[in-house]
Enzyme design. Structure first.
Site, mmCIF file in Angstrom:
data_model
loop_
_atom_site.group_PDB
_atom_site.id
_atom_site.type_symbol
_atom_site.label_atom_id
_atom_site.label_comp_id
_atom_site.label_asym_id
_atom_site.label_seq_id
_atom_site.Cartn_x
_atom_site.Cartn_y
_atom_site.Cartn_z
ATOM 1 N N ILE A 1 0.825 -1.209 0.000
ATOM 2 C CA ILE A 1 0.000 0.000 0.000
ATOM 3 C C ILE A 1 0.859 1.259 0.000
ATOM 4 O O ILE A 1 1.960 1.280 0.561
ATOM 5 C CB ILE A 1 -0.991 0.004 1.193
ATOM 6 C CG1 ILE A 1 -1.966 1.191 1.090
ATOM 7 C CG2 ILE A 1 -0.269 -0.045 2.518
ATOM 8 C CD1 ILE A 1 -3.184 1.099 1.985
ATOM 9 N N CYS A 2 0.343 2.294 -0.644
ATOM 10 C CA CYS A 2 0.899 3.643 -0.639
ATOM 11 C C CYS A 2 2.273 3.687 -1.314
ATOM 12 O O CYS A 2 2.390 3.465 -2.506
ATOM 13 C CB CYS A 2 0.919 4.179 0.792
ATOM 14 S SG CYS A 2 0.952 5.980 0.895
ATOM 15 N N HIS A 3 3.340 3.964 -0.552
ATOM 16 C CA HIS A 3 4.697 4.034 -1.106
ATOM 17 C C HIS A 3 5.390 2.669 -1.156
ATOM 18 O O HIS A 3 6.483 2.552 -1.697
ATOM 19 C CB HIS A 3 5.554 5.000 -0.279
ATOM 20 C CG HIS A 3 5.241 6.444 -0.517
ATOM 21 N ND1 HIS A 3 4.185 7.075 0.095
ATOM 22 C CD2 HIS A 3 5.841 7.369 -1.295
ATOM 23 C CE1 HIS A 3 4.148 8.341 -0.293
ATOM 24 N NE2 HIS A 3 5.144 8.548 -1.145
ATOM 25 N N TRP B 1 0.747 5.310 -4.194
ATOM 26 C CA TRP B 1 0.697 6.757 -4.034
ATOM 27 C C TRP B 1 1.081 7.342 -5.399
ATOM 28 O O TRP B 1 1.993 6.824 -6.066
ATOM 29 C CB TRP B 1 1.673 7.191 -2.943
ATOM 30 C CG TRP B 1 1.554 8.636 -2.619
ATOM 31 C CD1 TRP B 1 2.430 9.629 -2.963
ATOM 32 C CD2 TRP B 1 0.497 9.273 -1.907
ATOM 33 N NE1 TRP B 1 1.976 10.833 -2.519
ATOM 34 C CE2 TRP B 1 0.778 10.647 -1.861
ATOM 35 C CE3 TRP B 1 -0.679 8.808 -1.320
ATOM 36 C CZ2 TRP B 1 -0.046 11.576 -1.238
ATOM 37 C CZ3 TRP B 1 -1.514 9.730 -0.697
ATOM 38 C CH2 TRP B 1 -1.190 11.090 -0.654
ATOM 39 N N SER C 1 -2.829 -0.838 -3.129
ATOM 40 C CA SER C 1 -3.738 0.282 -2.891
ATOM 41 C C SER C 1 -2.933 1.565 -2.814
ATOM 42 O O SER C 1 -1.714 1.539 -2.636
ATOM 43 C CB SER C 1 -4.543 0.087 -1.608
ATOM 44 O OG SER C 1 -5.596 -0.826 -1.810
#
Length: 183
Positions: free
Chosen positions: A108-110, A129, A161
């Site tokens: 998720i994200c980074h 991200w 995500s």
């Protein structure tokens, strides 16, 4: 999900706390067993954006951990966490072990930054991200702006995500995919 054991891989500091605790708690609620793996023993320092938050005890280091002991891998984000992990050959080898053995990976994200360094995004569709879009594309992946992406175009399932706001969808997706992989 009883008896499903999942590795959560983090650097000693820089993980976004909610991206660790929310999936961790969702796995526990589903009857799974989360384990915190890090490049160093002791405790890891989590953050709420740029502010230090809680610390968490490391269960095992990547030097001692075996991919064969886990049914899946979760890579929480935060900016510093994946940046530090991508500099660790031991962490990258651990991640690559999940791809080599066909076990599911969720990021998720980074966190996909680490997957870029592990050369694990080529030919895959994923999200992250938005600032990682160019890195993912340059590494041969297809980046999309969606809440959650489940990619089965490889040796394993990859669930990604974009941000903390996507955590409910991320949790639901990774729990379903991990349960399917172990049944």
């Amino acid at each position: 999900m009883t008896d499903v054991r999942v590795a959560f891989l983090m650097a000693p500091e820089g993980v976004e706390q909610i991206e660790l605790t929310d999936p961790w708690d969702a796995l526990l609620a589903a009857g799974g067993e989360p384990r915190l793996i890090s490049t160093h023993g002791g405790r890891i320092q989590a953050y709420n954006h740029l502010d230090a938050a809680d610390t968490f005890a490391v269960d095992e280091t990547v030097d001692d951990a075996s991919v064969d002991d886990y049914d899946g891998l979760v890579l929480p984000g935060g900016v510093a966490n994946p940046d530090a992990l991508r500099l660790s050959s031991r962490a990258l080898a651990f991640i690559n072990g999940f791809f080599a053995t066909g076990r599911p990976v969720a990021a998720i994200c980074h966190a996909p930054w680490t997957l870029v360094e592990a050369d694990a995004v080529r030919g895959r569709t994923l999200t992250s991200w938005p600032s990682l879009k160019t890195d993912i594309r340059n590494a041969g992946g297809s980046w999309v702006d969606e809440q959650v992406v489940i990619d089965n175009n490889g040796p394993n399932t990859l669930i990604t995500s974009r941000k903390p706001g996507d955590l409910p969808a991320f949790d639901e997706a990774f729990l379903a995919q991990f349960a399917a992989a172990t049944s």
